[in-house]
Scaffold this active site. Structure first.
Site, short mmCIF file in Angstrom:
data_model
loop_
_atom_site.label_atom_id
_atom_site.label_comp_id
_atom_site.label_asym_id
_atom_site.label_seq_id
_atom_site.Cartn_x
_atom_site.Cartn_y
_atom_site.Cartn_z
CB CYS A 252 -0.95 0.00 1.20
SG CYS A 252 -0.12 -0.11 2.79
CG HIS A 924 -4.02 0.81 4.80
ND1 HIS A 924 -3.56 -0.13 3.91
CD2 HIS A 924 -5.08 1.40 4.19
CE1 HIS A 924 -4.30 -0.12 2.82
NE2 HIS A 924 -5.23 0.81 2.96
#
Length: 1012
Positions: A252, A924
């Site tokens: 990510c 994230h």
């Protein structure tokens, strides 16, 4: 090669003149790489020499037209015969001599001239009589093969041009070539500017050409595309640039950086127009031979084709890992670090400067800033000239002052992005659970403010103000996975405690001067298994840790089995009830004494938890000595209550009322039986995965004796099965069992000396005690599953209270981006690890340093330094940085106040944001970006793309900001899209922080509990 065949010739000069001119050219002309020479049949040339030597125009030796027929295999293809030998089959003449002979004698009709190039082979120059003959075909139609000849000095671009003409490829199509050898392996011909010789092409090989598809992919390596259905593979048409990137596994960070760069208009348009093809630098030793630029171009063209919902950047990830080993594998990384590597790699792959010259940098030496800045930028461009420099590079002034001799050093250095610091608070907020001495008091969750660089003692002092308990009567511990991950001493730094750790503070009894030595005893709770651990090679029985451990302050003389039994019963009175006389605790006894002793006296092989074992120091060896103890609760001098975890509080269980507590307290008055093993009950907190509930919610009076006896494996299994059918069976409901075997009283649990991991230790305690004092003592009480189910009230054990400090909302720290920029330009002193060498003092000095902005690029990248790493602390700053979406004015931060005519303004608009959710060791990454074509903001979360609004962009997750200078911003070419699914627009504040990395050892586990 042109035919230029001649059937007639012009009037030649005299024979002597012909001989003299040709011989002079053959004698004086040297081989030079790239020159043309011509092949002439040896027989014809010898006849010409004889003719000119005789000197008779009417001689019968007249050679006639130049005829090379003997050199060809056939007169249809004019293919040169193999293995022809120079000066036996043919002669070579320079181009000037050839043109003279052709003018004088002409050439046989339709025969092609045999022009050959001089090639520079390793260590020699020679005429290439036999050029390489290769097969050409298209990837889309590999059956249609044509043959062509190319010189070894021709470049690959000439092959591509010839193929485009031969196969009628539409002009403007983006092509790439593959070289296929006889072993069927293919290799990319990346650099079209190198020669055929350098590309290692040889006769008989095949060159395959492919053209890029409309969706940005290549036919030979079409990547996996995320699609809803097969039918949509060619029918989907979306907004170019609105395309997700599939997470390949902790990638990510890469997806976030790519989305921000993808929505940087000048860079994206540069690649979409294929301008990079003419600027690929394959020889730069600092570059990646053009591979990073090509891989990035492939991703961009796919994302902006409008044909994909999501693209899988697998090839790009592989290339990045190949050239930057730190990004190998699938570990989590920093999006800003990837961005820094990518911008530098693209710059070197696209650097227009092929040969970098050495430039000696000069200090300002009192010269005007304008002069020094222009010189620095000019020198920078002499070595660095690419689209990255054009778009992202600016210039700042660096001023260093020696603290000793006050020497001032001024330099102007280029930058690609600004890493600006955030104001750092000197305090931190911690959430802890306080466990009182009162066994009936539930643990209380507190929120305290402590110094960020403080010690554990500071935490105890802050908690003391809320609880009125002296700090000296507190001990702090980190609970993880049903055991103590660490027990902290008062002088340890708070920086080693993370915000997500489960921290418990236990109250200890006040120690008087006359009181004997106290021992800090760590207590674990375990549940015995009825199945043997045959894999260990022993007859041990497994034991699983459950709940949360305890810390108890015990007099050293009170560490016998009997004293510990009384202490544990007192401390667990809130949620452990003792059996009353009406409840049958008898069990069968069929085995011999040796077999019975094996059940509780053998060492367990380990803890059968699902989570990883934690490494910690182990206690000294010890083994329990079975005994029986039933003492009143007040006979114990000191104890601590159970600990409770925090975080999600969702379970709602019925609470025990005050009468239950009184009854439970009264049930502790017991008589002392004559038994061989102590019966003990402990408190615990079970994680949600252990959904066990207490058999009853109230505790009837119990005045019967507690006798512990050895239980056999068969009895435990039988009791467990009967208990599962009827949890509340009484003595009257087991007549068959009582008739079959003689009965003994069944124990609630037994005591074992264990190490810090909860593994049973062999050995004997010191001086008859149950534990060893050679190190931190740990003990465990082993519960029989049946007894735990009946007498341990798990619902009550889960309860805790919230202090009023938890109700005070935490104030979110908010700073302005302008404050961060001001901190960036503030004077600072260099750290000891990074001193500056003073040319006057001739030694390294801790100089003061100040940075000032001089010139700004078209696209300004601002990196917010949220991750703070010092010698003592590591943390992530979650402050909200208020940054403007429009009209970010840098005029007040530029050192040059008076811009010259024609210079761009310093106002910027936001175009993209890279976000980071989570903490230091996991998290994230996502991104916000505005599409250059329709001016709509989108939220990119890996493969998912949603609409978003401007009011959702500023969050405490913002990590890297992209600003575009207003004078370079183009107006959108498309209208804003109609948001049909407005309800699906995801707010950044509601975005769940996905953890790409597994939690490392030492992080606390979350347990859901009920709140009173």
């Amino acid at each position: 090669m042109t035919a230029n065949s001649r059937c007639s010739a012009a009037e030649p000069p005299g024979l002597e003149t012909q001989r003299r001119e040709i011989e002079s050219l053959l004698r004086e002309c040297e081989l030079r790489a790239g020159d043309s020479w011509y092949v002439i049949d040896h027989r014809w040339f010898q006849q010409w020499k004889e003719f000119v030597e005789i000197g008779d125009q009417n001689s019968s030796s007249f050679p006639g037209h130049i005829d090379n027929a003997e050199l060809f295999e056939d007169l249809d293809s004019y293919h040169l015969k193999e293995r022809l030998v120079e000066d036996e089959d043919f002669v070579l003449v320079p181009a000037e001599a050839w043109h003279k002979l052709l003018a004088w004698y002409g050439m046989v009709e339709c025969q092609p001239p045999l022009e050959r190039k001089v090639v520079d082979l390793p260590s020699t120059l020679k005429v290439e009589v036999y050029p390489i003959e290769i097969f050409l075909c298209l990837h889309s139609n590999m059956d249609n093969i044509i043959t062509a000849k190319f010189s070894r000095v021709d470049n690959i671009q000439s092959i591509q041009t010839a193929m485009c003409q031969a196969f009628s490829v539409p002009p403007g199509s983006e092509c790439r070539l593959w070289m296929k050898s006889s072993d069927s392996s293919c290799e990319r011909l990346r650099n079209v500017h190198i020669s055929v010789l350098d590309a290692c092409l040889s006769t008989g090989m095949t060159v395959i050409m492919e053209t890029r598809n409309a969706d940005g992919t290549w036919p030979s390596s079409r990547p996996q595309i995320m699609r809803n259905s097969v039918e949509e593979q060619d029918s989907y048409r979306g907004q170019p640039g609105v395309c997700g990137l599939t997470n390949l596994g902790n990638t990510c960070f890469m997806n976030s950086a790519l989305q921000c760069l993808s929505n940087t208009p000048p860079l994206t348009e540069y690649f979409l127009l294929s301008s990079y093809l003419e600027e690929l630098n394959f020889t730069n030793p600092l570059g990646m031979k053009g591979e990073i630029a090509e891989a990035y171009a492939d991703v961009i063209k796919q994302m902006w084709s409008g044909r994909h919902y999501s693209v899988v950047p697998r090839v790009f990830k592989t290339k990045v890992g190949h050239f930057a080993s730190q990004f190998l594998g699938y570990q989590q990384h920093d999006s800003q670090e990837l961005l820094s590597f990518l911008l530098d790699g693209l710059h070197e792959d696209l650097n227009r400067v092929k040969n970098k010259e050495y430039i000696e940098l000069r200090d300002a030496e009192g010269r005007p800033d304008q002069e020094v800045a222009e010189e620095a930028w000019r020198n920078h461009r002499r070595r660095n000239d690419s689209v990255i420099v054009d778009t992202f590079h600016g210039l700042f002034k660096s001023t260093l002052v020696c603290p000793v001799c006050h020497k001032v050093s001024v330099t102007f250095d280029p930058f690609c992005y600004l890493s600006v610091p955030l104001p750092v608070s000197k305090e931190r907020v911690m959430e802890v659970f306080f466990v009182s001495l009162d066994p009936y008091a539930k643990p209380v969750q507190h929120r305290v403010v402590v110094p960020k660089a403080g010690k554990v003692s500071d935490l105890c002092c802050a908690l003391s103000e809320m609880t009125d308990v002296p700090p000296t009567q507190m001990v702090v511990a980190d609970v993880f996975n049903h055991r103590f991950y660490k027990i902290y001493s008062a002088d340890e730094s708070l920086s080693c405690i993370l915000d997500r750790d489960d921290i418990f503070v236990y109250e200890l009894s006040a120690q008087e001067e006359q009181q004997e030595e106290q021992v800090l005893l760590a207590l674990y709770l375990r549940e015995r298994s009825h199945y043997r651990d045959y894999g260990s090679g022993s007859s041990s029985y497994g034991a699983s840790l459950f709940g949360h451990p305890l810390l108890l302050s015990v007099p050293r003389s009170s560490c016998s089995q009997e004293a510990l039994s009384s202490l544990f019963l007192q401390r667990l009175a809130r949620y452990v009830r003792t059996p009353d006389p009406s409840e049958e605790l008898e069990e069968e006894e069929e085995e011999e004494d040796e077999d019975k002793e094996e059940l509780y006296k053998t060492q367990t092989n380990g803890i059968s938890d699902d989570e990883d074992q934690q490494d910690a120091e182990t206690a000294g060896p010890s083994q329990t000595e079975p005994c029986c103890s039933d003492g009143p609760p007040n006979s114990q001098s000191d104890a601590t209550t159970t600990t409770q975890p925090h975080t999600d509080l969702n379970h709602m269980h019925p609470s025990l009322d005050q009468s239950d507590k009184q009854t439970s307290n009264g049930s502790q008055n017991q008589t002392e039986p004559d038994c061989s093993t102590s019966t003990i009950c402990t408190d615990s907190v079970d994680p949600p995965s252990l959904n066990r509930s207490s058999d009853t919610s109230s505790q009837p009076p119990a005045e019967e004796m507690q006798q512990s006896c050895e239980t056999t494996e068969e009895d435990n299994e039988e009791n467990k099965q009967e208990e599962a059918c009827s949890p509340s069976l009484t003595a009257n409901e087991h007549p068959a069992k009582r008739r079959a075997c003689r009965k003994r009283k069944k124990s609630l649990f037994t005591i074992q000396a264990v190490n810090s991991n909860g593994t049973t230790e062999r050995g004997v305690g010191e001086e008859g005690s149950a534990v060893s004092f050679s190190s931190q003592p740990y003990v465990a009480i082993d519960w029989d599953p049946e007894m735990k189910k009946r007498f341990y009230n798990e619902n009550e054990a889960e309860k805790y209270m919230k202090h009023s400090s938890m109700d005070v909302p935490q104030q979110q720290v908010t700073v302005q981006l302008q404050e961060c920029i001001e901190l960036f330009t503030t004077v600072e002193t260099l750290e000891e690890e990074n001193p500056w060498y003073c040319p006057v003092c001739k030694k390294h000095q801790l100089a003061t340093k100040k940075l000032d902005l001089w010139s700004l690029p078209e696209v300004l990248i601002i990196h917010l330094k949220r991750f703070s790493y010092t010698k003592f602390t590591r943390e992530k700053l979650d402050s909200v940085v208020e940054f403007p979406l429009r009209d970010l004015d840098f005029s007040s931060y530029l050192l040059r106040k008076n811009l010259s005519v024609g210079e761009p303004p310093s106002r910027y608009d936001l175009i993209a944001v890279s976000n980071h959710y989570g903490g230091l060791r996991d998290g994230h990454y996502t991104s916000y970006a505005i599409n250059k074509d329709n001016a709509q903001w989108y939220y990119f979360d890996d493969s998912k793309v949603t609409y978003t609004s401007e009011d959702q962009i500023v969050t405490n997750a913002a990590y890297v900001l992209f600003y575009h200078r207003q004078d370079k911003i183009r107006k959108p070419t498309l209208p804003a899209p109609i948001k049909r699914n407005a309800s699906s627009t995801q707010s950044a504040n509601d975005t769940t922080s996905c953890k790409d990395d597994d939690a490392e050892l030492g992080t606390a586990t979350s347990v859901t509990m009920e709140t009173d």
